[in-house]
Design an enzyme around this catalytic site. Structure first.
Site, PDB file in Angstrom:
ATOM      1  N   SER A  63       0.494  -1.488  -0.229  1.00 48.99           N
ATOM      2  CA  SER A  63       0.545   0.355  -0.332  1.00 48.99           C
ATOM      3  C   SER A  63       0.768   1.210  -0.096  1.00 48.99           C
ATOM      4  O   SER A  63       0.195   2.502  -0.577  1.00 48.99           O
ATOM      5  CB  SER A  63      -1.269   0.046   0.866  1.00 48.99           C
ATOM      6  OG  SER A  63      -1.845  -1.569   1.108  1.00 48.99           O
ATOM      7  N   HIS A 110       1.018   4.730   4.609  1.00 44.57           N
ATOM      8  CA  HIS A 110       0.120   5.472   3.236  1.00 44.57           C
ATOM      9  C   HIS A 110       0.455   6.767   3.316  1.00 44.57           C
ATOM     10  O   HIS A 110       1.057   7.634   2.067  1.00 44.57           O
ATOM     11  CB  HIS A 110      -1.643   5.523   3.861  1.00 44.57           C
ATOM     12  CG  HIS A 110      -2.317   3.417   3.166  1.00 44.57           C
ATOM     13  ND1 HIS A 110      -3.448   3.579   3.088  1.00 44.57           N
ATOM     14  CD2 HIS A 110      -1.164   2.751   3.568  1.00 44.57           C
ATOM     15  CE1 HIS A 110      -3.428   2.403   3.422  1.00 44.57           C
ATOM     16  NE2 HIS A 110      -2.480   1.572   3.032  1.00 44.57           N
TER      17      HIS A 110
END
Length: 255
Positions: free
Chosen positions: A128, A179
């Site tokens: 991610s 993230h």
């Protein structure tokens, strides 16, 4: 730019790095989680990020989590995002710069997790952070390199980014720091890797590969016997079918 119309053979040929990464995601999941071979399970434990182990000198754990996933759904969603948003950037940057960006953003996400997260035993894995790095590069384009991305695709990026940013904080068991720092890493390296980059054009990609073929093979005696693959919007329907399936899966999973 973000709607895939290439057939499978073209996709593998035009975007070898993205294809390799997606294949690696499912290969590792198959051996580590589905088949659960002894050495594969140990390898996953060896590669998972954990702050206290990194602190003790196991610095490879800043890199290896980029390629590992917790389960099939985790690998599927990250791979799906990579298939949608990675190909255009791979062609715009070239193989070397794309790999540099992907690793830089992924490592930045893991370093951010290591430095900022107070939990010494927090463990994490997944692509991610690197994928948010891709969004970081696109955001830099939208803000500072408008000639590389048109208005329609800029709106798509902003909408997807807004959804992804919301889901980062709305869902549990998400490595928020990976993230955020992956996004920052992609945005930070964008001015370097976008130097001399050109806007994505599938027509130019096909033309470039066709030219490479003509240079390598001047005459193919069997070329008239080959069947042409059907053209049209098959790729677009496949993409939207997958999107609908994933949306329904997510809704059912939350019920």
């Amino acid at each position: 730019m973000f709607v895939r119309t290439e057939n499978f053979k073209e996709f593998l040929r035009f975007y070898p790095i993205v294809s390799f990464l997606v294949g690696l995601h499912f290969f590792l999941w198959l051996f580590m989680d589905f088949l659960q071979f002894g050495f594969a399970v140990e390898l996953k434990q060896w590669g998972t990020g954990m702050n206290v182990l990194i602190l003790n000198g196991e610095y490879w754990r800043l890199i290896t989590p980029i390629f590992l996933h917790g389960n099939f759904t985790h690998a599927l969603f990250n791979s799906f995002s990579l298939v949608l948003f990675g190909p255009a950037l791979e062609q715009m940057l070239g193989k070397g710069k794309f790999i540099l960006m992907y690793l830089f953003a992924g490592i930045a996400g893991n370093i951010g997790t290591f430095v900022v997260d107070p939990d010494a035993y927090y463990w994490h894995l997944g692509a991610s952070g690197a994928i948010f790095g891709i969004f970081g590069v696109y955001l830099f384009m939208v803000m500072n390199r408008k000639h590389l991305i048109d208005t329609a695709n800029s709106q798509i990026i902003l909408a997807i980014f807004a959804i992804g940013f919301f889901m980062t904080f709305a869902r549990s068991n998400i490595n928020v720091l990976a993230h955020l720092f992956g996004l920052i890493g992609g945005f930070a390296i964008a001015p370097i890797i976008l130097k001399n980059a050109q806007a994505f054009s599938l027509w130019q990609v096909r033309a470039r590969h066709s030219k490479a073929d003509s240079d390598e093979i001047s005459f193919d005696p069997n070329r008239w016997k080959k069947r042409k693959l059907p053209r049209g919007n098959i790729g677009k329907y496949i993409v939207w079918g997958i999107i609908i399936f994933l949306a329904l899966f997510a809704l059912i999973n939350r019920m």
